[in-house]
Design an enzyme around this catalytic site. Structure first.
Site, mmCIF file in Angstrom:
data_model
loop_
_atom_site.group_PDB
_atom_site.id
_atom_site.type_symbol
_atom_site.label_atom_id
_atom_site.label_comp_id
_atom_site.label_asym_id
_atom_site.label_seq_id
_atom_site.Cartn_x
_atom_site.Cartn_y
_atom_site.Cartn_z
ATOM 1 N N ALA A 145 -13.836 9.237 -6.032
ATOM 2 C CA ALA A 145 -13.956 10.577 -5.439
ATOM 3 C C ALA A 145 -12.703 10.962 -4.664
ATOM 4 O O ALA A 145 -12.642 12.022 -4.057
ATOM 5 C CB ALA A 145 -15.178 10.625 -4.527
ATOM 6 N N ASP A 189 -3.190 5.452 2.182
ATOM 7 C CA ASP A 189 -4.613 5.074 2.180
ATOM 8 C C ASP A 189 -4.842 3.798 2.976
ATOM 9 O O ASP A 189 -5.761 3.704 3.795
ATOM 10 C CB ASP A 189 -5.110 4.872 0.746
ATOM 11 C CG ASP A 189 -4.882 6.093 -0.106
ATOM 12 O OD1 ASP A 189 -4.529 7.150 0.447
ATOM 13 O OD2 ASP A 189 -5.055 5.995 -1.340
ATOM 14 N N TYR A 232 -0.374 9.081 -12.416
ATOM 15 C CA TYR A 232 0.061 8.930 -11.013
ATOM 16 C C TYR A 232 1.463 8.318 -10.975
ATOM 17 O O TYR A 232 2.374 8.833 -10.325
ATOM 18 C CB TYR A 232 -0.943 8.057 -10.243
ATOM 19 C CG TYR A 232 -0.579 7.879 -8.800
ATOM 20 C CD1 TYR A 232 -1.047 8.755 -7.826
ATOM 21 C CD2 TYR A 232 0.274 6.848 -8.394
ATOM 22 C CE1 TYR A 232 -0.697 8.610 -6.493
ATOM 23 C CE2 TYR A 232 0.627 6.692 -7.066
ATOM 24 C CZ TYR A 232 0.144 7.575 -6.118
ATOM 25 O OH TYR A 232 0.509 7.424 -4.805
HETATM 26 C C1 GLA Z 1 -3.516 8.272 -3.798
HETATM 27 C C2 GLA Z 1 -2.507 7.207 -3.378
HETATM 28 C C3 GLA Z 1 -1.798 7.600 -2.081
HETATM 29 C C4 GLA Z 1 -1.249 9.015 -2.158
HETATM 30 C C5 GLA Z 1 -2.294 9.990 -2.689
HETATM 31 C C6 GLA Z 1 -1.732 11.368 -2.934
HETATM 32 O O1 GLA Z 1 -4.572 8.341 -2.868
HETATM 33 O O2 GLA Z 1 -3.139 5.973 -3.205
HETATM 34 O O3 GLA Z 1 -0.788 6.669 -1.787
HETATM 35 O O4 GLA Z 1 -0.075 9.058 -2.918
HETATM 36 O O5 GLA Z 1 -2.892 9.536 -3.898
HETATM 37 O O6 GLA Z 1 -1.318 11.936 -1.748
#
Ligand code: GLA
Length: 382
Positions: A120, A169, A219
């Site tokens: 999510a 994160d 990503y």
């Molecule tokens: C994911 C990655 C983070 C960040 C976000 C986008 O959550 O784990 O390090 O790059 O995407 O801001």
């Protein structure tokens, strides 16, 4: 779930536990895809995460039971012992990354569950990494500082999961503080806690309940684009280490030297770094209207320039506009997951009812609603 259930499950499998730890997922008010570009982010830990019970077992084996998957993984401590199961790789990676830093982890038994929804965009994987790294550091008295705990989680993603994520994160999961967002400089890791108590407003997440599984690791591709653009700019401006240091004018100078795609990605990031700083200034002044406007701008950029949105998230963003929500945008990596919405209390009920009904009518999916409580980071519970 109650931790008595966790301890009961642990007992059924491994006898009584020594200790229980928890580590949260996160939200991010603004500053998306800026972390791996050396920029700023504004996350906060939430009241949902991973909770684990653990005990050293005096062997060289790790036995872990996932309550949510109702399965056990058993693996060794050395590099060649990488487990098959997806969720177990995160735990194995944490153990290996600790060992790579010259510290010793011995065999242990653990059981864990999560109440942070998977996929999510709330960083269930960082919660898992942080819960284990925090627990192992404490259990074995390793004395690893909190910055390194966060970096171990990030390195686990890079080296054992294959996602070249930034530090946001894991940092939020380890450093979270009740009632505060964290204004984090992802290059220096300097950070300030920003009290977040938007009187008259609520922060609510709407989970699109879709996760578009994409080939080619989009990503990591985004990150490569950013690095390519930064490298082109650096040739003319050696002081530019990351896109965070670049300006729109510098980017324009290299327009013919990089792909159109890389150009758009960089255009988003350069704008987003500034948006975050503007939103922080507005937040300190209590100017939520400006914060909200910046959130909508972020959503537009994530869709058009960064191309990490999807029909479902755009629909939820349009719903927010329709019901007069102050700010709304995709949160996290994108391609599905949640929107984060800053909504006046007086408009909250109508927004939720309307957005849920409209989304259901359009996609035949019931979106989930999560009210956000900004909470503490990784901790020992007992
Ligand atoms: C994911 C990655 C983070 C960040 C976000 C986008 O959550 O784990 O390090 O790059 O995407 O801001």
């Amino acid at each position: 779930m109650d931790i008595t259930i966790l301890k009961d499950v642990f007992k059924q499998h491994y006898g009584s536990a020594d200790a229980v730890y928890a580590s949260p997922g996160r939200v991010n008010l603004i500053g998306e895809h800026t972390d791996y570009n050396g920029g700023f982010v504004l996350p906060g830990a939430i009241d949902k995460g991973i909770t684990l019970a653990i005990k050293a077992n005096g062997t060289t084996q790790i036995r872990v039971f996932s309550i949510d998957y109702n399965e056990e993984a058993v693996f060794g401590l050395t590099e060649s012992d990488k487990p098959e199961k997806g969720w177990a790789k995160y735990i194995f990676g944490v153990v290996r990354e600790i060992e790579k830093r010259g510290k010793t982890v011995k065999g242990f038994d653990a059981a864990f569950y999560g109440d942070v929804p998977l996929g999510a965009g709330l960083s269930s994987s960082a919660a898992l990494e942080s819960a284990f790294v925090f627990a192992l550091d404490d259990l074995y008295g390793l004395g690893i500082d909190k910055f390194e705990l966060a970096k171990i989680g990030q390195a686990t993603e890079h080296n054992y999961v294959g996602v070249k994520c930034g530090i946001m994160d894991q940092f939020a999961s380890i450093f979270g503080k009740k009632g505060n967002l964290i204004r984090l400089d992802c290059r220096s890791l300097e950070h300030q806690y920003v009290p977040f108590n938007p009187t008259g407003y609520k922060v609510v997440l709407i989970d699109s309940c879709v996760k578009h599984e994409l080939v080619n690791n989009p990503y990591n591709r985004r990150r490569e684009s950013c690095e390519a653009a930064a490298a082109a700019i650096r040739k003319r401006h050696p002081e530019v280490e990351f896109l965070r240091d670049a300006t729109f004018d510098m980017l324009k100078e290299v327009k013919n030297e990089i792909s159109e795609e890389d150009y758009s990605r960089a255009e988003f990031v350069i704008g987003e770094v500034q948006r975050l700083l503007d939103a922080c200034d507005a937040l300190v002044k209590g100017d939520y209207v400006t914060v909200g406007r910046k959130m909508y701008e972020t959503h537009a950029g994530l869709g058009k320039l960064y191309e990490v949105s999807c029909d479902e998230l755009d629909f939820l963003n349009d719903s927010a506009k329709k019901y007069g929500v102050t700010g709304s945008r995709i949160m996290g990596g994108g391609f599905g997951g949640c929107t984060i919405n800053l909504v006046e209390e007086s408009k909250y009920e109508a927004f939720i009812a309307g957005a849920v009904a409209d989304y259901k009518a359009k996609f035949n999916i019931e979106p989930k609603i999560y009210d956000v409580v900004i909470s503490d980071g990784a901790r020992k519970i007992e």
